[in-house]
Every structure is written in structure tokens, then in C-alpha cells.
Design a protein around this motif. Structure first.
Motif, mmCIF file in Angstrom:
data_model
loop_
_atom_site.group_PDB
_atom_site.id
_atom_site.type_symbol
_atom_site.label_atom_id
_atom_site.label_comp_id
_atom_site.label_asym_id
_atom_site.label_seq_id
_atom_site.Cartn_x
_atom_site.Cartn_y
_atom_site.Cartn_z
ATOM 1 N N THR A 1 36.614 27.774 38.410
ATOM 2 C CA THR A 1 37.338 28.452 39.468
ATOM 3 C C THR A 1 37.676 27.412 40.537
ATOM 4 O O THR A 1 37.558 26.216 40.282
ATOM 5 N N PHE B 1 37.220 25.210 47.714
ATOM 6 C CA PHE B 1 37.897 24.561 48.836
ATOM 7 C C PHE B 1 36.871 24.147 49.881
ATOM 8 O O PHE B 1 36.081 24.968 50.338
ATOM 9 N N GLN C 1 31.944 24.581 55.530
ATOM 10 C CA GLN C 1 31.358 25.406 54.469
ATOM 11 C C GLN C 1 32.363 25.588 53.324
ATOM 12 O O GLN C 1 33.540 25.880 53.572
ATOM 13 N N ARG D 1 34.361 27.194 50.265
ATOM 14 C CA ARG D 1 34.776 28.560 49.967
ATOM 15 C C ARG D 1 35.327 28.549 48.542
ATOM 16 O O ARG D 1 36.149 27.701 48.197
ATOM 17 N N TYR D 2 34.844 29.454 47.717
ATOM 18 C CA TYR D 2 35.349 29.558 46.353
ATOM 19 C C TYR D 2 36.488 30.555 46.315
ATOM 20 O O TYR D 2 36.357 31.670 46.808
ATOM 21 N N LEU D 3 37.601 30.152 45.750
ATOM 22 C CA LEU D 3 38.731 31.069 45.601
ATOM 23 C C LEU D 3 38.716 31.579 44.167
ATOM 24 O O LEU D 3 38.798 30.791 43.228
ATOM 25 N N PRO D 4 38.594 32.902 44.000
ATOM 26 C CA PRO D 4 38.521 33.426 42.636
ATOM 27 C C PRO D 4 39.820 33.191 41.872
ATOM 28 O O PRO D 4 40.863 33.733 42.238
ATOM 29 N N ARG E 1 32.280 34.315 40.833
ATOM 30 C CA ARG E 1 33.198 33.528 41.653
ATOM 31 C C ARG E 1 34.577 33.406 41.038
ATOM 32 O O ARG E 1 35.560 33.155 41.727
ATOM 33 N N LYS E 2 34.664 33.530 39.720
ATOM 34 C CA LYS E 2 35.968 33.442 39.060
ATOM 35 C C LYS E 2 36.835 34.660 39.349
ATOM 36 O O LYS E 2 38.060 34.601 39.328
ATOM 37 N N TYR E 3 36.155 35.781 39.556
ATOM 38 C CA TYR E 3 36.904 37.027 39.708
ATOM 39 C C TYR E 3 36.976 37.548 41.147
ATOM 40 O O TYR E 3 37.941 38.192 41.532
ATOM 41 N N LEU E 4 35.915 37.325 41.912
ATOM 42 C CA LEU E 4 35.798 37.985 43.214
ATOM 43 C C LEU E 4 35.377 37.015 44.307
ATOM 44 O O LEU E 4 34.909 35.909 44.042
#
Lengths: 167, 334, 86
Positions: B19, B22, B33, B35-38, C22-25
């Protein structure tokens, strides 16, 4: 134009869809229903892939083929369009027969409904039938784009927005 | 319902565990911090700040069909990362080229873009006419100019009429949004706030059209109204012609009239007026809301977003090119 | 549809579950995620989660037709924003 099993199934659903598909105007990647069908196929019988093989016919790939009994397994979500599933599977049998596989059979499975249906191959009866489908499909593809069906029949089709977007 | 993500903060975007991750970085190169973007929710990315990224990221974005649009410090659009096309249709491609090279076929399509664009501009003027802004004169002139569109035989000539229509249309902006004086369109560079807004929003509209073209079999480099090669993806310019009055101009009117955008949101450089970052964020937020806003579609009988309306336009173009249905551009009815 | 997902899972498998979600939401705080998914995305997520989960693990998914019908109130510190403006 090579007639694929998908085209044979569309012949029994909507000639316009058949034409668009054959001209590579495809919507499948955005279609929820198709994706869902694929998921059912992948997750319902995860252990099956080990027992049976994938069979590549060039123009089509059969996911589950049991070489011992010459049986193919086709998994579908709902049996609402079962006549189209039948036709598609008959076409698989036709292709198997053509490459010399004796007495092929098919089992259509609807895991959500817990129903299975067997489709047999009868060369005398089925050969001509399937060949007439191929000819019909070929004629449609060579012609102009066929008309839409009634809108009420289109609601769940992945081409709905394509066909009905006007003005 | 995938979303656009807008990266204003400088930082590093990377592929992590299949995934997107950022990590913002401040002026002193301190990392913030993460941030994971799905990935499943990302439609495309707009990059305004400086972005640190590697090819593994772009390979991953490409595989997921996610485009990236870049803007420089002066908020000029500098280009897009356009992933490899995943939908191809040979015959449509051939037809698209034929419709460009056959002058009759080309002008018919080009005229439709201008006709519908002008219709949508008129709608805007009429809307304000009903709200006590005196745009009657401009409406009359444009109505006269529209009559000439179908008599054109050459695209240059058509573009001339289009230029005239726009000039009259823009001259009404002073009545619609009197807060900012506006003496006509100046593109390179924009010298006043309204020109800055128009330039910026037109670019955004172009990228939105490009995103929708990506999800169809159309070739974005072959266009009919604009000469292919004017910009890399000139078909997006053609399609934008229809949507600029509906999306861009209405957005500007509302942002200015509701005072969401004010003088303080602009900065003056030598011979140029530009949106500050604060202003850009306001515009992008409003734009994002606008694109996801829905209207009831009369033919489809359900609510569709403005973004989807652009995609429907691409479908209609494909149908026209394949001789399935004559193209009729989208006209607002409200 | 709009999803709130929470899980309570053996720490041995926590990392895998975190990566999957994390991949979806959008992650909002420990073991809690939210976001908009289509039916098929949710089905895919569930199928993948099933592969990870073992006895004693739990996953709860709340869903709502639209975000509109959901009120969200954060008391204390917001651990992570779900804004698409970064």
C-alpha cells in the motif's frame, strides 16, 4: 474473429453486449458483478486447485478440469441466467470434443444456492447446435452494433451506463 | 468511490506492504507522523508540494492504474504520470484517427464541443440574469454567435468563433463577481486574481477529464477540436470544453461570491498574480466536493457524480466514433 | 458502503492484519480502521482476513450505506486523520 465461450454466453444474453465485447469495448474491469463471480470462483474451493488442473484451450481457460473423468467444473454465482451458463458450458464441451477428449461432461455449480447441474455432450444433437451459435455470433460481429434491450433488462449489466448515457 | 488524494505537504511517498506510505517532511527536514493511504481507495494523486519518490512507487501506482498530476511552485501544471493503458480497442482507435483526418467528421465533433460549451456558458449567464445581474446583452451576443457555429467548415474558423464567445462571456464576469476587477483573459502569466483562478481551475478540469479518459478505450492524444499535440493529451482539452462552464466557472463564482476566496489568498509576483497555498487548498477542497457531488441523471434514472458525468461523456464519444449513436454533449438543465 | 473495522487478534498475527487493513482502509487508532469500500472490496478484504485469522481471533465490521448516516466524535487526541488533503 475467434468465438470465445464468453461470446457464446453473451449470444444468449444480449447481442449488443456481444458486439461491444467483440469490438473490445469492455467494461469488465469496473464491473462489480464480474469481480464478485471471480471471487466466488477463487475462494469457494481453495483446495480444488490441487486436485484438478487448469486447462488452457487457447481461446479459453477452464479453471477446473478433472482429467480422470473428463469433467469440467464451472462455478457461477446465481442461476438467473442459467440458459447462458448452459450455452457457455456446451461450448467448452464442444471445444474439448474437438481436441479429442471423449465424452466430456460439465458440472455447473452454484455454491451460494447449493445447487449443481450436470451438462452432457451429445455429438449428434449438440454439434450442429453449437456450430449454429458460432455462425450467429459471427454474423452479429460483422454487422453494425445491435440495438439495446429493454432498459428493465439492462439494470444489472456492466454496460448499462455505456448504453444508456445519452444527451 | 475511490478518492483523489492531494499532497500539499512536502514529503516522501513510498510503496510499503503493498500500500502507500506518506511521510511528511518539514522545512528543517524533520519527518512527521507517517500516514498510510489505502491503495484500494486511491483514484489518483495531485502533487503540489515537493515529493520524494522512487521507481518502485511508480511501478506500483502503474499496476494499480493510479495517475499522478504534478504542479510546480507557481501552481502551473507540469505534467502527469499516466499509467500504461489497460483498456485497448483497435477498431475504436482506428475510428478515432479517421474521425480526426476526415474534415467533415472532425468538424461535426468539434462543432458539438463548442455548441455545448457555449450552451453551458449561456446557462450560467441566464442563471445570474435571474438573480438580478444584468447579463442580457452578453446573452444576446452569444446567442447570435452560436448561430454561426454550424456554418463553419474549418476548425480554425470555429476556434475563432469560440474565442469571440469566450470574450463576451468573460466580459460578464465583472457583473457576476464584482469583487475582483477582471479585464479579460490573460493566460501566460495570469495578472489578476480571476485570471489566476481560471488558469488554475482549467488545469484541474483538464486533469479530471484525463483521469476519466484513462478508464475508457479512447486514445487521449487524438482530439478533434484542439489540434493533437497542442498538449500531450489533447482529447482531455476537448472534453474539458463541455465541463469548464459547469464545473470551473460555477465554482469560481461561488468561491468568490461567498467570500471563501479573497484578496489575501493571492500573491503578486513580477507581472503575475498567483494563488497562495492557502488559496489553492480552498479551491482544491471545493473542487473535490464538486466532483463528488451528485445530480439525478435523467436518462440513467439515478444519482451520478460530476466525475461520473465526465466518464459518461467519454462513453458517448466512443459510441459516436463506433457509429453506434450520434454524439450529443452534456447540457445542463438547471 | 462506509465501514468501521475493529479487530482483536493474537499479537503473532497482528502485524499481518494491520498490513492487510491498511490496503483497504484508513487507520484511525490501534486496531481500528474506517473508510469507504465497495461490496466486492469488502468481500476481498474478508476473504484475505480469513486466511490470516485463527481460533480465538476476532474481527468486527460495522457498515453503513453512507458516511452521511454516521456521526463521529473524537474525544482526546485524534491519532490519525482520514482527510484526503495531506
Amino acid at each position: 474473429m475467434t468465438i470465445t465461450p464468453t461470446i457464446v454466453s453473451y449470444l444468449h444474453l444480449c447481442h449488443r453486449k456481444l458486439w461491444l465485447h467483440a469490438h473490445h469495448l469492455r467494461m469488465e474491469s469496473t464491473s462489480e458483478l464480474v469481480a464478485e463471480g471471480k471471487l466466488i470462483g477463487e475462494t469457494t474451493y481453495p483446495q480444488r486447485a490441487l486436485k484438478w488442473q487448469e486447462l488452457d484451450l487457447g481461446i479459453a481457460k477452464i479453471d477446473f478440469f478433472d482429467p480422470k473423468s473428463n469433467t469440467i467444473h464451472e462455478i457461477k454465482k446465481s442461476n438467473k441466467k442459467s440458459f447462458a451458463h448452459n450455452a457457455q458450458v456446451k461450448y467448452y464441451l464442444y471445444l474439448l470434443h474437438k481436441i479429442g477428449i471423449a465424452e466430456p461432461t460439465a458440472i455447473i455449480e452454484y455454491p451460494k444456492l447449493r445447487i449443481t447441474k450436470t451438462v452432457d455432450w451429445d455429438t449428434e444433437e449438440d454439434q450442429d447446435l453449437v456450430e449454429s451459435w458460432i455462425n450467429q455470433a459471427d454474423t452479429i460481429i460483422k454487422g453494425t452494433c445491435p440495438d439495446r434491450l429493454q432498459i428493465s433488462k439492462c439494470k444489472k449489466c456492466s454496460y448499462f451506463d455505456f448504453c444508456w448515457s445519452g444527451e | 468511490m475511490k478518492k483523489s488524494f492531494y499532497l500539499f505537504n512536502p514529503g516522501r511517498l513510498s510503496r510499503k506492504d503493498n500500500t502507500l506510505k506518506f511521510v511528511p517532511v518539514d522545512e528543517n527536514v524533520n519527518e512527521g507522523q507517517a500516514r498510510y493511504l489505502p491503495i484500494e481507495q486511491v483514484a489518483n494523486l495531485y502533487v503540489f508540494g515537493s515529493l520524494d519518490a522512487n521507481s518502485a512507487l511508480y511501478n506500483f501506482l502503474g499496476k494499480n492504474g493510479i495517475g499522478v498530476h504534478f504542479f510546480d511552485y507557481y501552481e502551473h501544471y507540469t505534467g502527469s504520470f499516466y499509467p500504461k493503458e489497460y483498456l485497448q480497442a483497435g477498431q475504436l482507435h482506428v475510428q478515432q484517427s479517421l474521425h480526426y483526418s476526415d474534415p467533415m467528421k472532425r468538424i461535426t465533433l468539434a462543432q458539438e464541443f463548442i455548441n455545448v460549451g457555449a450552451f453551458n456558458m449561456l446557462k450560467n449567464l441566464k442563471y445570474y440574469q435571474n438573480r438580478n445581474k444584468n447579463t442580457a446583452e452578453e446573452i444576446l451576443i452569444i446567442e447570435e454567435l452560436i448561430k454561426q457555429i454550424n456554418h463553419t467548415t474549418k476548425v480554425d474558423e470555429l476556434m475563432g468563433i469560440e474565442g469571440n464567445i469566450r470574450q463576451v462571456y468573460y466580459s460578464a464576469f465583472n457583473k457576476i463577481i464584482p469583487t475582483f476587477p477582471f479585464n479579460g483573459r490573460e493566460r501566460q502569466p495570469p495578472t489578476d486574481p480571476i485570471n489566476a483562478l481560471i488558469s488554475f481551475c482549467n488545469m484541474i478540469c483538464y486533469t479530471a477529464c484525463l483521469d476519466m479518459l484513462y478508464h475508457t478505450q479512447l486514445d487521449p492524444t487524438i482530439s478533434f477540436l484542439h489540434e493533437p499535440g497542442v498538449r500531450r493529451y489533447s482529447l482531455a482539452l476537448d472534453v474539458a470544453e463541455i465541463f469548464k462552464p459547469i464545473l470551473v466557472d460555477r465554482l469560481i463564482f461561488s468561491l468568490v461570491n461567498k467570500k471563501h476566496i479573497q484578496v489575501k489568498h493571492f500573491r503578486n509576483e513580477v507581472n503575475a498574480c498567483l494563488l497562495k497555498e492557502s488559496g489553492r487548498k480552498i479551491v482544491m477542497k471545493a473542487w473535490d466536493d464538486k466532483l463528488t457531488d451528485t445530480i439525478k441523471h435523467r436518462k440513467l434514472g439515478r444519482h451520478v457524480s460530476y466525475k461520473h458525468l465526465i466518464k459518461l461523456e467519454c462513453y458517448k464519444l466512443s459510441k459516436h466514433l463506433m457509429s453506434i449513436e450520434q454524439y450529443q454533449g452534456f447540457k445542463t438543465w438547471w | 458502503m462506509y465501514i468501521i473495522l475493529v479487530y482483536d487478534i493474537n499479537t503473532k498475527r497482528g502485524g499481518k492484519m494491520l498490513k492487510l487493513c491498511r490496503k483497504y482502509l484508513n487507520w484511525i487508532q490501534n486496531s481500528v480502521f474506517e473508510g469507504e469500500l465497495t461490496n466486492i472490496q469488502l468481500e476481498n478484504l474478508k476473504a484475505d482476513a480469513n486466511e490470516i485469522m485463527q481460533e480465538g481471533d476476532s474481527l468486527i465490521i460495522f457498515n453503513n450505506k453512507s458516511k452521511k448516516w454516521l456521526n463521529k466524535e473524537i474525544i482526546g487526541q485524534e491519532k490519525s486523520s482520514i482527510n484526503n488533503f495531506l
